[in-house]
Design an enzyme around this catalytic site. Structure first.
Site, short mmCIF file in Angstrom:
data_model
loop_
_atom_site.label_atom_id
_atom_site.label_comp_id
_atom_site.label_asym_id
_atom_site.label_seq_id
_atom_site.Cartn_x
_atom_site.Cartn_y
_atom_site.Cartn_z
CD GLU A 159 35.75 42.47 39.93
OE1 GLU A 159 36.31 42.26 41.03
OE2 GLU A 159 35.83 41.68 38.95
CE LYS A 188 38.72 42.09 42.97
NZ LYS A 188 38.70 41.39 41.67
#
Length: 131
Positions: free
Chosen positions: A24, A101
């Site tokens: 990420e 997200k």
């Protein structure tokens, strides 16, 4: 009592490198921010002067800088940092921040993951503002 009006900014999408997983932080992803500022807009409405309100264009740029800036593990932490930006202007009494997200690393089909926090100016800070 002073009225609490709102300035609302929704759907601000910014690329960031937040998350607990190495991929990420390496690859990054888009985060979408919704922001609601509560403050009195009476003076701005009366004066028709941008200096009597929160300039939402400048606010959007500051929030984008936080999202694009230093990585954090949790979107809760990111939301807290964004809330602090919203409260920088002493006229703001409350800020509601939602961090979306939508590309979170969840191995299931889902539309979005989001965290919403609400932060209010403390009574002590309100007294400092009026002094």
């Amino acid at each position: 009592m002073q009225s609490l009006d709102e300035i609302v900014l929704t759907g601000l999408t910014v690329f960031g490198r937040h998350g607990v997983f190495e991929h990420e932080r390496r690859d990054g992803q888009d985060f979408t921010i919704d922001l609601r500022l509560r403050l009195s807009l009476a003076k701005a409405a009366d004066s028709d002067d941008v200096t009597d309100t929160v300039h939402y264009g400048e606010l959007a740029e500051k929030v984008a800088a936080v999202v694009a800036g230093e990585p954090v593990n949790l979107i809760e932490t990111l939301a807290e940092r964004i809330a602090a930006v919203g409260l920088e202007d002493r006229r703001v009494q409350e800020v509601v921040v939602t961090v979306h997200k939508p590309h979170a690393p969840i191995p299931l089909n889902f539309a979005d993951v989001a965290v919403t926090i609400i932060r209010r100016r403390t009574p002590d800070a309100m007294e400092e503002t009026s002094a």
